[in-house]
Design an enzyme around this catalytic site. Structure first.
Site, PDB file in Angstrom:
ATOM      1  CE  LYS A 190       2.952 -38.027  -0.251  1.00 23.08           C
ATOM      2  NZ  LYS A 190       2.803 -36.855   0.850  1.00 23.08           N
ATOM      3  N   GLY A 243      12.901 -36.009  -2.759  1.00 23.96           N
ATOM      4  CA  GLY A 243      12.666 -36.036  -1.835  1.00 23.96           C
ATOM      5  C   GLY A 243      14.175 -37.020  -1.053  1.00 23.96           C
ATOM      6  CB  SER A 244      14.924 -38.676   1.929  1.00 20.26           C
ATOM      7  OG  SER A 244      14.185 -39.670   1.791  1.00 20.26           O
ATOM      8  CB  THR A 245      19.037 -40.994  -0.791  1.00 18.65           C
ATOM      9  OG1 THR A 245      19.598 -39.728  -1.420  1.00 18.65           O
ATOM     10  CG2 THR A 245      19.685 -42.120  -1.417  1.00 18.65           C
ATOM     11  N   GLY A 248      13.520 -42.362  -2.067  1.00 18.13           N
ATOM     12  CA  GLY A 248      13.859 -42.690  -3.443  1.00 18.13           C
ATOM     13  C   GLY A 248      13.957 -44.079  -3.803  1.00 18.13           C
ATOM     14  CD  GLU A 266      16.237 -32.340  -7.026  1.00 18.90           C
ATOM     15  OE1 GLU A 266      17.178 -32.577  -6.039  1.00 18.90           O
ATOM     16  OE2 GLU A 266      15.763 -31.489  -7.517  1.00 18.90           O
ATOM     17  CB  CYS A 300      17.933 -30.859  -3.034  1.00 21.63           C
ATOM     18  SG  CYS A 300      17.292 -29.915  -4.272  1.00 21.63           S
ATOM     19  CD  GLU A 397      19.820 -33.899   1.625  1.00 21.32           C
ATOM     20  OE1 GLU A 397      19.101 -35.073   1.808  1.00 21.32           O
ATOM     21  OE2 GLU A 397      19.792 -33.259   0.996  1.00 21.32           O
TER      22      GLU A 397
HETATM   23  P1  ADP Z   1      11.788 -35.913   3.974  1.00 21.08           P
HETATM   24  O1  ADP Z   1      12.412 -36.781   4.981  1.00 21.08           O
HETATM   25  O2  ADP Z   1      12.602 -34.617   3.480  1.00 21.08           O
HETATM   26  O3  ADP Z   1      10.375 -35.403   4.359  1.00 21.08           O
HETATM   27  P2  ADP Z   1      10.758 -37.876   2.131  1.00 21.08           P
HETATM   28  O4  ADP Z   1      11.433 -38.728   1.282  1.00 21.08           O
HETATM   29  O5  ADP Z   1      10.368 -38.845   3.537  1.00 21.08           O
HETATM   30  O6  ADP Z   1      11.698 -36.586   2.840  1.00 21.08           O
HETATM   31  O7  ADP Z   1       9.417 -37.111   1.597  1.00 21.08           O
HETATM   32  C1  ADP Z   1       9.264 -36.644   0.305  1.00 21.08           C
HETATM   33  C2  ADP Z   1       7.916 -37.065  -0.134  1.00 21.08           C
HETATM   34  O8  ADP Z   1       8.002 -38.292  -0.137  1.00 21.08           O
HETATM   35  C3  ADP Z   1       6.689 -36.453   0.966  1.00 21.08           C
HETATM   36  O9  ADP Z   1       5.619 -36.058   0.082  1.00 21.08           O
HETATM   37  C4  ADP Z   1       6.657 -37.870   1.745  1.00 21.08           C
HETATM   38  O10 ADP Z   1       5.327 -37.836   2.051  1.00 21.08           O
HETATM   39  C5  ADP Z   1       6.685 -38.854   0.432  1.00 21.08           C
HETATM   40  N1  ADP Z   1       6.797 -40.439   1.101  1.00 21.08           N
HETATM   41  C6  ADP Z   1       7.560 -40.659   2.094  1.00 21.08           C
HETATM   42  N2  ADP Z   1       7.634 -42.023   2.232  1.00 21.08           N
HETATM   43  C7  ADP Z   1       7.068 -42.359   1.092  1.00 21.08           C
HETATM   44  C8  ADP Z   1       6.780 -43.637   0.606  1.00 21.08           C
HETATM   45  N3  ADP Z   1       6.939 -44.746   1.533  1.00 21.08           N
HETATM   46  N4  ADP Z   1       5.863 -43.923  -0.535  1.00 21.08           N
HETATM   47  C9  ADP Z   1       5.951 -42.862  -1.350  1.00 21.08           C
HETATM   48  N5  ADP Z   1       5.937 -41.359  -0.922  1.00 21.08           N
HETATM   49  C10 ADP Z   1       6.568 -41.383   0.294  1.00 21.08           C
END
Ligand code: ADP
Length: 503
Positions: A190, A243-245, A248, A266, A300, A397
């Site tokens: 995705k 992506g974000s903590t 994660g 990561e 990052c 961050e």
């Molecule tokens: P940012 O805030 O930098 O966009 P995110 O961690 O929200 O970072 O996003 C990184 C990825 O995780 C994106 O592809 C986003 O669509 C996906 N994402 C966001 N929320 C969820 C979730 N609840 N479950 C799975 N994937 C998610």
């Protein structure tokens, strides 16, 4: 002044809503989503959006491809050649791929063409080399139980879900897809909502390179629906996330609540740049600028905290601010541009809110910190003097072109300041003393330390987080091992039959 014109190939591709990709075929859905160009706020393309049931179909295709002898039993040398061919095809289509990156997230076109795409291509060459070097062990036995032979086989972990960020849509994908292909895994990917286009083009190139259908599946859509469906799918063996903590942390719960899929995460960072009084100060100024303002700070490992020895502060900051103010912020298709727009309006607003809150709490603005008028989501290089190490500016961050500065008097203080956040992704140490470089590197709590450099990635050097910056490693041999699991096989060896008639 040279400005890049979008190619006819890209214009033609974006004339219709872009489909996603399952089992080697383009998939169109009932719903399309507009994509906004952050350089001007305009809709430049639309993309078909997937759903949880598309994820289910993609996982089915990935599972079938995983056990299909055409992939599962492919000779390792043949697999290596496919990865190599894929790298060549990526390079041959560099302009198209770079244009899609720039249109989606505002990365300056030259950075996309000269760094993002070549690095992505080279990732496949690097992991192509590993295909024929995946090996288990055969060990002497350690317990006196009889005649046994023990060995280990390294096997692919299975179907891998990949949830990707928007800041390096190809590069970060390559860190996951290349080792997955090298080990014989299959993928359900995705991309981030705003940046799916380059990867969808890549999927076509992968088919052309000879990757069998079903090995790479890409489902576009929201994190809440498509991302969550991947994270919670019971037939996905491993999830690789950048992506974000906060997100994660949620994925850990998803894995725990479903099938305990393996995770590599990561996550966020707040990486320190430590400049000692014995450093080459001009090189350190340039390094600190690149560390935080490259990709508009949306990296990052961005060096978002700068710690200076008190004796060099004044001269260093004067040079730093004057160089930061001279950086060209603007149209990412312009070859002179050094900082493109922030990837979205909402992210720019979030960055600005944090800067304003920091200033209200006592931080001193040295440059930047103002939003521009107009449709593009531009944000200037911003530097703040922040004495309070517990402030949100220093601890959280921001993921934008925002640098916090503080000073130290001793090496011990520098290390304590550097280690004083919940993150631990990266750091850099600027010094001309080998002993100091080594001592400080050893004391830093993070997954990678650069000495007299920052954010120079290497495909053979693993990257990943200590603390709340994540689990596992990407790149290098450790990055490969994340896609393998070890099976031990023990042979009991019977004594040779005694030939008839012997004594
Ligand atoms: P940012 O805030 O930098 O966009 P995110 O961690 O929200 O970072 O996003 C990184 C990825 O995780 C994106 O592809 C986003 O669509 C996906 N994402 C966001 N929320 C969820 C979730 N609840 N479950 C799975 N994937 C998610």
């Amino acid at each position: 002044m040279a400005r890049h014109d979008i190619s006819a190939a890209t214009t033609a591709r974006l004339a219709e809503p872009v489909p996603f990709w399952i089992n080697g075929e383009a998939v169109r859905s009932a719903r399309t989503v507009p994509l906004h160009n952050p350089a001007n706020g305009q809709v430049f393309a639309t993309v078909h959006a997937g759903t949880a049931s598309d994820v289910d179909r993609a996982v089915g295709a990935a599972r079938a491809a995983f056990v299909n002898p055409a992939w599962a039993e492919m000779n390792a040398a043949v697999r290596a050649r496919i990865l190599w061919r894929l790298a060549d095809l990526v390079e041959a289509h560099a302009t198209e791929l770079a244009e899609l990156e720039t249109l989606c997230m505002g990365k300056p076109i030259l950075a996309a063409m000269q760094m993002e795409v070549p690095f992505f291509a080279e990732t496949f060459r690097y992991f192509a080399g590993w295909c024929t070097k995946i090996a288990g062990t055969s060990a002497a036995l350690s317990f006196p139980v009889g005649d046994l032979h023990g060995m280990t086989l390294q096997e692919p972990v299975g179907v891998v879900g990949m949830i990707l960020p928007w800041n390096g849509p190809l590069v970060i994908a390559g860190w996951k897809i290349a080792p997955a292909l090298a080990t014989g895994c299959t993928c359900v990917i995705k991309p981030a909502e705003a940046t799916p286009l380059s990867l969808l083009r890549f999927a076509e190139l992968a088919k052309q390179a000879g990757v069998p259908d079903g090995v790479i599946n890409i489902v576009t859509g929201s994190g809440a629906e498509v991302g969550s469906a991947i994270a919670r799918h019971a037939d996905i063996d491993k999830l690789a996330f950048t992506g974000s903590t906060g997100t994660g942390r949620g994925l850990v719960h998803d894995a725990a609540d479903t099938n305990l899929k393996k995770l590599t995460l990561e996550l966020g960072g707040k990486s320190p740049v430590l400049v000692f009084e014995d450093a080459d100060l001009d090189a350190a100024v340039d390094g600190a600028i690149d560390a935080i303002f490259g990709n508009s700070g949306q990296v990052c490992v961005a060096g978002s905290r700068l710690y200076l020895h008190a004796s060099i502060r004044e001269a260093f900051v004067a040079k730093l601010v004057s160089k930061a103010e001279a950086l060209r912020v603007g149209d990412p298709l312009d070859h002179q541009t050094q900082l493109g727009p922030i990837a979205s309006q909402s992210h720019r607003e979030a960055i600005h809110r944090r800067v304003e809150a920091g200033v209200a709490a006592g931080a001193v603005l040295l440059c930047g910190g103002r939003t521009s008028q107009g449709a593009g989501s531009y944000y200037p290089p911003t530097i703040l003097d922040v004495a309070d190490q517990s402030s949100a500016l220093v601890q959280d961050e921001i993921f934008g072109p925002v640098l916090c500065i503080a000073t130290f008097d001793t090496e011990q203080q520098a290390v304590a300041l550097a280690n004083g956040t919940r993150y631990g992704l990266a750091a850099s140490v600027w010094t001309s003393q080998v002993d100091r470089a080594f001592r400080v590197s050893r004391s830093l709590h993070c997954g990678i330390v650069w000495v007299n450099a920052h954010n120079i990635p290497d495909l053979g050097t693993p990257i990943g987080g200590y603390g709340q910056s994540g689990w596992g490693r990407e790149l290098g041999q450790l990055g490969l091992l994340e896609y393998l699991q070890s099976k031990s096989v023990m042979f009991k060896i019977s004594p040779a039959p005694v030939p008839a008639g012997s004594v």
